[in-house]
Design a protein around this motif. Structure first.
Motif, PDB file in Angstrom:
ATOM      1  N   VAL A  66      34.079  30.772  41.998  1.00  0.00           N
ATOM      2  CA  VAL A  66      34.499  32.055  41.404  1.00  0.00           C
ATOM      3  C   VAL A  66      34.197  32.062  39.900  1.00  0.00           C
ATOM      4  CG1 VAL A  66      36.489  33.523  40.857  1.00  0.00           C
ATOM      5  CG2 VAL A  66      36.291  32.446  43.120  1.00  0.00           C
ATOM      6  N   HIS A  67      33.482  33.092  39.443  1.00  0.00           N
ATOM      7  CA  HIS A  67      33.130  33.178  38.018  1.00  0.00           C
ATOM      8  C   HIS A  67      33.913  34.243  37.268  1.00  0.00           C
ATOM      9  CE1 HIS A  67      29.554  31.634  40.224  1.00  0.00           C
ATOM     10  NE2 HIS A  67      29.680  30.710  39.305  1.00  0.00           N
ATOM     11  N   GLY A  68      34.181  35.349  37.947  1.00  0.00           N
ATOM     12  CA  GLY A  68      34.935  36.421  37.306  1.00  0.00           C
ATOM     13  C   GLY A  68      36.168  36.741  38.139  1.00  0.00           C
ATOM     14  N   LEU A  69      37.284  36.962  37.432  1.00  0.00           N
ATOM     15  CA  LEU A  69      38.550  37.218  38.121  1.00  0.00           C
ATOM     16  C   LEU A  69      39.300  38.288  37.336  1.00  0.00           C
ATOM     17  CD1 LEU A  69      40.808  36.436  40.154  1.00  0.00           C
ATOM     18  CD2 LEU A  69      41.401  34.542  38.625  1.00  0.00           C
ATOM     19  N   MET A  70      39.785  39.295  38.053  1.00  0.00           N
ATOM     20  CA  MET A  70      40.602  40.296  37.366  1.00  0.00           C
ATOM     21  C   MET A  70      41.676  40.834  38.298  1.00  0.00           C
ATOM     22  SD  MET A  70      38.296  43.736  37.170  1.00  0.00           S
ATOM     23  CE  MET A  70      39.820  44.670  37.007  1.00  0.00           C
ATOM     24  N   VAL A  71      42.746  41.285  37.704  1.00  0.00           N
ATOM     25  CA  VAL A  71      43.838  41.887  38.458  1.00  0.00           C
ATOM     26  C   VAL A  71      43.888  43.352  38.052  1.00  0.00           C
ATOM     27  CG1 VAL A  71      46.307  41.855  38.926  1.00  0.00           C
ATOM     28  CG2 VAL A  71      45.088  39.706  38.535  1.00  0.00           C
ATOM     29  N   GLN A  72      43.764  44.234  39.033  1.00  0.00           N
ATOM     30  CA  GLN A  72      43.713  45.667  38.747  1.00  0.00           C
ATOM     31  C   GLN A  72      45.077  46.178  38.261  1.00  0.00           C
ATOM     32  OE1 GLN A  72      40.884  47.598  38.973  1.00  0.00           O
ATOM     33  NE2 GLN A  72      42.128  49.237  38.091  1.00  0.00           N
ATOM     34  N   SER A  73      45.063  46.960  37.205  1.00  0.00           N
ATOM     35  CA  SER A  73      46.280  47.665  36.738  1.00  0.00           C
ATOM     36  C   SER A  73      46.354  49.007  37.453  1.00  0.00           C
ATOM     37  CB  SER A  73      46.192  47.926  35.232  1.00  0.00           C
ATOM     38  OG  SER A  73      46.341  46.746  34.525  1.00  0.00           O
ATOM     39  N   PRO A  74      47.517  49.620  37.598  1.00  0.00           N
ATOM     40  CA  PRO A  74      48.835  49.093  37.217  1.00  0.00           C
ATOM     41  C   PRO A  74      49.388  48.119  38.263  1.00  0.00           C
ATOM     42  CG  PRO A  74      49.064  51.280  38.181  1.00  0.00           C
ATOM     43  CD  PRO A  74      47.594  50.977  38.169  1.00  0.00           C
ATOM     44  N   LEU A  75      50.362  47.322  37.828  1.00  0.00           N
ATOM     45  CA  LEU A  75      51.035  46.391  38.740  1.00  0.00           C
ATOM     46  C   LEU A  75      52.440  46.905  39.042  1.00  0.00           C
ATOM     47  CD1 LEU A  75      49.875  43.055  37.093  1.00  0.00           C
ATOM     48  CD2 LEU A  75      49.251  43.882  39.366  1.00  0.00           C
ATOM     49  N   PRO A  76      52.969  46.546  40.220  1.00  0.00           N
ATOM     50  CA  PRO A  76      54.347  46.982  40.527  1.00  0.00           C
ATOM     51  C   PRO A  76      55.347  46.369  39.529  1.00  0.00           C
ATOM     52  CG  PRO A  76      53.467  45.542  42.273  1.00  0.00           C
ATOM     53  CD  PRO A  76      52.347  45.806  41.326  1.00  0.00           C
ATOM     54  N   PRO A  77      56.496  46.991  39.389  1.00  0.00           N
ATOM     55  CA  PRO A  77      57.445  46.648  38.308  1.00  0.00           C
ATOM     56  C   PRO A  77      57.984  45.215  38.352  1.00  0.00           C
ATOM     57  CG  PRO A  77      58.407  48.245  39.862  1.00  0.00           C
ATOM     58  CD  PRO A  77      56.965  48.145  40.181  1.00  0.00           C
TER      59      PRO A  77
ATOM     60  N   ILE B 265      50.515  37.790  33.761  1.00  0.00           N
ATOM     61  CA  ILE B 265      49.325  37.748  34.625  1.00  0.00           C
ATOM     62  C   ILE B 265      48.063  37.608  33.775  1.00  0.00           C
ATOM     63  CG2 ILE B 265      47.982  39.081  36.312  1.00  0.00           C
ATOM     64  CD1 ILE B 265      50.797  37.909  37.227  1.00  0.00           C
ATOM     65  N   THR B 266      48.012  38.395  32.701  1.00  0.00           N
ATOM     66  CA  THR B 266      46.871  38.329  31.785  1.00  0.00           C
ATOM     67  C   THR B 266      46.684  36.915  31.247  1.00  0.00           C
ATOM     68  OG1 THR B 266      47.233  40.617  31.143  1.00  0.00           O
ATOM     69  CG2 THR B 266      45.986  39.265  29.612  1.00  0.00           C
ATOM     70  N   ARG B 267      47.804  36.274  30.889  1.00  0.00           N
ATOM     71  CA  ARG B 267      47.752  34.916  30.346  1.00  0.00           C
ATOM     72  C   ARG B 267      47.363  33.881  31.392  1.00  0.00           C
ATOM     73  NH1 ARG B 267      50.356  34.765  25.265  1.00  0.00           N
ATOM     74  NH2 ARG B 267      51.137  36.858  24.878  1.00  0.00           N
ATOM     75  N   ALA B 268      47.659  34.189  32.667  1.00  0.00           N
ATOM     76  CA  ALA B 268      47.444  33.198  33.725  1.00  0.00           C
ATOM     77  C   ALA B 268      45.970  33.079  34.106  1.00  0.00           C
ATOM     78  CB  ALA B 268      48.273  33.569  34.951  1.00  0.00           C
ATOM     79  N   ILE B 269      45.220  34.160  33.933  1.00  0.00           N
ATOM     80  CA  ILE B 269      43.801  34.119  34.307  1.00  0.00           C
ATOM     81  C   ILE B 269      43.058  33.189  33.352  1.00  0.00           C
ATOM     82  CG2 ILE B 269      41.673  35.514  34.369  1.00  0.00           C
ATOM     83  CD1 ILE B 269      43.461  37.859  35.329  1.00  0.00           C
TER      84      ILE B 269
END
Lengths: 283, 283
Positions: free
Chosen positions: B90-101, B108-112
């Protein structure tokens, strides 16, 4: 005549608060500890580090200066940083600039644990600053000290037109972030800017950090503006002088920092304040 | 009349280059792979992620959408991110916004992993950007795409007076850093700014990212300026419209992006370009 922003006096106030905070932390069993690593014999650095050490001790902070020989390798320095990163008794850690040419300053900055980053230069902390993170994190000491000055002298930031002359990583850029986070309108001008005066003359808050003696004169300043001079230049006679021509500026500005006795004394005071904050945040 | 900056056409050019780069990397045994994690059923997000996935596949990028249920806990999401962080394919990883509350977006941003941070939002990368680091690092895709547009349309950056309206972490702030790194004089104006027009009317380059439909009109623009409209607002009829009043602006501006067909198409193109860069840098 402009009101003088007395950095020397304010630094004393900050130091007194830091001393109190140290006492409180010690009562909770935490003894704030700062490590300053210095590589080689640069005379200015030696004096600066000695001043930090002396002041830290005065305030009750455990201060250690780790003197390394000029020929220290990058691997050796990284190994030493790693040891301090893993030493729970150490709260603040910094490596004095400049470093000898065999050492990559950027790699050293990245190696210092963000949680012990007394200078606030680690990219994680720079990112925290620019993202206006709600977390606790350290910030470059000179601009942080300037924010303390602006607050102490009740300079309104939200909506103010702030102009920063200079875009260094140590002053100009973090200053821009701090002022933007405080809701000022922020402009950064620098060596490529055309007609710099057109910007400086509109500034409610003018921060000058260029290393060019007397770059900013009275005619470049908006009447009533707050002028913060980060310059520390030596003139022909060895006298310390700022980036602002104080004589012509003080009759135009509303508030102004002198050089010396303005921003300078705030930087060490802020470093020690921040060391104690790092100790507190480490709980 | 202003020259149109055709983001749709430019995105095609960027995509063609990306496709070529993918082919070259595959010849070297590297198959660029992007993971998009989406939590819950937000309709706009579903469409956006589907578009990314389709376009990535077209360009030869291995694309996986990891759909997680709305009730996913933060710990579960962090665990999944950690798996991808440690997956060498895996080279690119992202989590789509918005996230549930129940999920803290900042955590999450820091974890990537910064090395797989396709969105460029991790504080390490934000810090790299603001420190103008000479290393390779990803950058927020919308402002990075705008830099590509400015270069493609030969807009001179060094010494230009650039004004950014809006100070978000996704557009305004990284845009300011990119333009400052390119030696523009940079001003960030925002909701607290008094007399915003006084700034926008002086801008050689005006970037507008506020989410306020038609905030900037022709009279707010310097004749001949380059105007980049990041707005994507829906009007009463459901039609997409920008933060700039295009009709009055196009007779004043020198170059201008339409909405739609300007900045919008560049963002996904830049995300995929950046995914391939991350794959290349991972070598």
């Amino acid at each position: 005549m402009a009101e003088l922003i007395d950095g020397k006096q304010l630094a004393k106030t900050i130091n007194a608060r830091t001393q109190q905070a140290v006492t409180q932390l010690k009562a909770q069993g935490i003894s704030p500890k700062l490590i300053v690593i210095i590589v080689g014999d640069d005379q200015a650095s030696q004096i600066y580090v000695r001043n930090k050490h002396r002041k830290a001790k005065q305030l009750g902070i455990i201060s250690e200066t780790r003197q390394l020989p000029e020929e220290t390798s990058q691997a050796e320095l990284l190994e030493i940083i790693d040891q301090y990163n893993h030493d729970d008794t150490v709260h603040g850690l910094m490596v004095q600039s400049p470093l000898p040419p065999q050492i990559d300053e950027d790699a050293i900055t990245r190696a210092i644990s963000p949680a012990k980053d007394a200078d606030g230069f680690n990219p994680v902390n720079v990112g925290n600053l620019y993202s206006n993170s709600p977390l606790n994190f350290p910030v470059s000491c000179t601009p942080k000290g300037i924010m303390t000055m602006l607050a102490a002298y009740q300079v309104k930031l939200a909506g103010a037109n702030a102009v920063i002359v200079g875009r260094s990583n140590i002053v100009g850029r973090p200053m821009a972030a701090l002022l933007l986070n405080a809701s000022a309108t922020v402009t950064v001008v620098h060596s490529h800017t055309k007609n710099m005066q057109a910007y400086t003359r509109e500034a409610d808050i003018l921060i000058v950090a260029t290393g060019i003696a007397h770059l900013i004169k009275g005619e470049d300043i908006k009447p009533g503006a707050t002028v913060i001079d980060v310059g520390m230049n030596r003139d022909e006679d060895g006298k310390l002088t700022g980036d602002v021509d104080f004589d012509s500026a003080e009759s135009v500005a509303g508030k102004i920092t002198p050089v010396p006795g303005g921003v300078g004394p705030m930087t060490i005071a802020t470093l020690l304040q921040q060391t104690v904050e790092l100790a507190k945040w480490s709980e």
